[in-house]
Design a protein around this motif. Structure first.
Motif, short mmCIF file in Angstrom:
data_model
loop_
_atom_site.label_atom_id
_atom_site.label_comp_id
_atom_site.label_asym_id
_atom_site.label_seq_id
_atom_site.Cartn_x
_atom_site.Cartn_y
_atom_site.Cartn_z
N LEU A 100 0.84 -1.20 0.00
CA LEU A 100 0.00 0.00 0.00
C LEU A 100 0.87 1.25 0.00
O LEU A 100 2.06 1.19 0.35
N ASN A 101 0.29 2.37 -0.38
CA ASN A 101 0.99 3.65 -0.27
C ASN A 101 1.08 4.04 1.20
O ASN A 101 0.09 4.00 1.92
N GLY A 102 2.27 4.38 1.63
CA GLY A 102 2.51 4.67 3.05
C GLY A 102 1.96 6.02 3.47
O GLY A 102 1.80 6.93 2.66
N SER A 103 1.68 6.14 4.77
CA SER A 103 1.21 7.41 5.34
C SER A 103 2.40 8.15 5.95
O SER A 103 3.52 7.63 6.01
N SER A 104 2.14 9.36 6.44
CA SER A 104 3.22 10.15 7.05
C SER A 104 3.70 9.54 8.36
O SER A 104 4.78 9.88 8.86
N ALA A 105 2.92 8.62 8.94
CA ALA A 105 3.31 7.98 10.21
C ALA A 105 4.32 6.85 10.00
O ALA A 105 4.85 6.30 10.96
N LEU A 106 4.57 6.50 8.74
CA LEU A 106 5.51 5.41 8.45
C LEU A 106 6.90 5.80 8.94
O LEU A 106 7.35 6.92 8.72
N PRO A 107 7.59 4.90 9.67
CA PRO A 107 8.92 5.23 10.17
C PRO A 107 9.89 5.64 9.06
O PRO A 107 9.75 5.21 7.91
N LYS A 108 10.88 6.46 9.43
CA LYS A 108 11.82 7.03 8.46
C LYS A 108 12.52 5.96 7.62
O LYS A 108 12.84 6.19 6.46
N ILE A 109 12.77 4.83 8.21
CA ILE A 109 13.49 3.76 7.51
C ILE A 109 12.77 3.36 6.22
O ILE A 109 13.38 3.00 5.23
N PHE A 110 11.45 3.49 6.21
CA PHE A 110 10.67 3.15 5.02
C PHE A 110 10.64 4.34 4.04
O PHE A 110 10.69 4.15 2.84
N LYS A 111 10.55 5.53 4.58
CA LYS A 111 10.41 6.71 3.72
C LYS A 111 11.68 7.00 2.93
O LYS A 111 11.65 7.65 1.91
N SER A 112 12.84 6.53 3.41
CA SER A 112 14.10 6.89 2.77
C SER A 112 14.23 6.29 1.37
O SER A 112 14.90 6.83 0.52
N ASN A 113 13.60 5.15 1.14
CA ASN A 113 13.81 4.50 -0.16
C ASN A 113 12.54 4.27 -0.96
O ASN A 113 12.59 3.94 -2.12
N LYS A 114 11.39 4.44 -0.34
CA LYS A 114 10.15 4.19 -1.08
C LYS A 114 8.97 4.80 -0.34
O LYS A 114 9.07 5.11 0.84
N LYS A 115 7.89 4.93 -1.04
CA LYS A 115 6.72 5.53 -0.42
C LYS A 115 5.64 4.48 -0.11
O LYS A 115 4.56 4.80 0.32
N GLU A 116 5.96 3.22 -0.44
CA GLU A 116 4.96 2.19 -0.17
C GLU A 116 5.46 1.21 0.89
O GLU A 116 6.65 1.18 1.19
N VAL A 117 4.53 0.43 1.42
CA VAL A 117 4.90 -0.52 2.47
C VAL A 117 4.05 -1.79 2.33
O VAL A 117 2.87 -1.74 1.97
N GLY A 118 4.69 -2.93 2.58
CA GLY A 118 3.98 -4.20 2.61
C GLY A 118 3.39 -4.41 4.00
O GLY A 118 4.11 -4.29 5.00
N ILE A 119 2.10 -4.69 4.05
CA ILE A 119 1.43 -4.82 5.35
C ILE A 119 0.78 -6.18 5.48
O ILE A 119 0.14 -6.68 4.54
N ARG A 120 0.96 -6.78 6.66
CA ARG A 120 0.39 -8.10 6.95
C ARG A 120 -0.42 -8.06 8.23
O ARG A 120 -0.07 -7.37 9.19
N ILE A 121 -1.54 -8.80 8.23
CA ILE A 121 -2.24 -9.14 9.49
C ILE A 121 -2.35 -10.66 9.46
O ILE A 121 -3.31 -11.22 8.91
N PRO A 122 -1.34 -11.35 9.98
CA PRO A 122 -1.36 -12.81 9.88
C PRO A 122 -2.41 -13.44 10.79
O PRO A 122 -2.75 -12.89 11.84
#
Length: 203
Positions: A100-122
């Motif tokens: 998904l496209n990340g929000s502004s609350a996404l930690p910096k480690i994710f924002k440095s290289n991309k604007k999206e994040v893989g999310i799981r609810i196992p």
């Protein structure tokens, strides 16, 4: 340390032991509804760097997913429109990774290289309760096997033998699967199958 935790009814005392380790910047290996994952508190930069190092990656280049507790938790870290929400509601908790496209609350480690994040609810009580008790998502990256036939190690005792000097706790929550999650990319607004894994998507 190899810590036995019952997958259906996790022992609160043992779970709190793991949460204390996570809060102090520890790295753990834990079960999901697919394969075992290496993880840490998503907001602890040093711990995330440790996970990347274990995987032989630079933190800013790592494509880590995050484990959330429920759908409302996802909305904190990703921008979710109605179609995505309906799709995820039908399929989660379950063996899926939604990109998904990340929000502004996404930690910096994710924002440095991309604007999206893989999310799981196992669909796994240990993983989800750890997130709930910690109050933050967990980093998730699969434990791979050196075996040429099997891609993932399923036996937590063998995982412990291999990783005991690299991580603080390996949770024994029973045998894992040897097939990873199904990955769906939703960053364009339409669901795109990236990898068919153990989960069959319900549309």
């Amino acid at each position: 340390m190899l810590l036995n935790i019952h997958p259906e009814n996790p022992d609160e005392k043992r779970m709190l032991q793991v949460v204390d380790v996570l809060r102090s910047g520890g790295v753990i290996i834990y079960p999901t509804d697919t394969v075992y994952s290496i993880g840490c508190d998503v907001n602890n930069v040093k711990a995330v760097a440790r996970v990347a190092h274990i995987k032989g990656l630079k933190p800013e280049k790592a494509n880590f997913s995050i484990i959330c507790y429920d759908l409302s938790h996802i909305a904190e870290y990703a921008r979710v429109n109605t179609p995505e929400y309906k799709m995820m509601k039908k399929n989660l908790p379950g063996p899926f990774t939604f990109i998904l496209n990340g929000s502004s609350a996404l930690p910096k480690i994710f924002k440095s290289n991309k604007k999206e994040v893989g999310i799981r609810i196992p669909d796994n009580n240990i993983a989800r309760q750890l997130v709930q008790m910690l109050g933050n998502p967990l980093i998730a990256t699969s434990v791979h096997d050196d075996d040429e036939v099997l891609e993932y190690t399923t036996d937590p005792e063998l995982i412990h033998e291999k990783y005991e000097k690299l991580v603080d706790i390996v949770i024994n929550g029973g045998y894992g699967n040897n097939e990873a999650s199904t990955i769906i990319d939703y960053t364009s607004g339409e669901p795109e199958l990236v990898r068919q894994g153990i989960g069959d998507l319900v549309y």
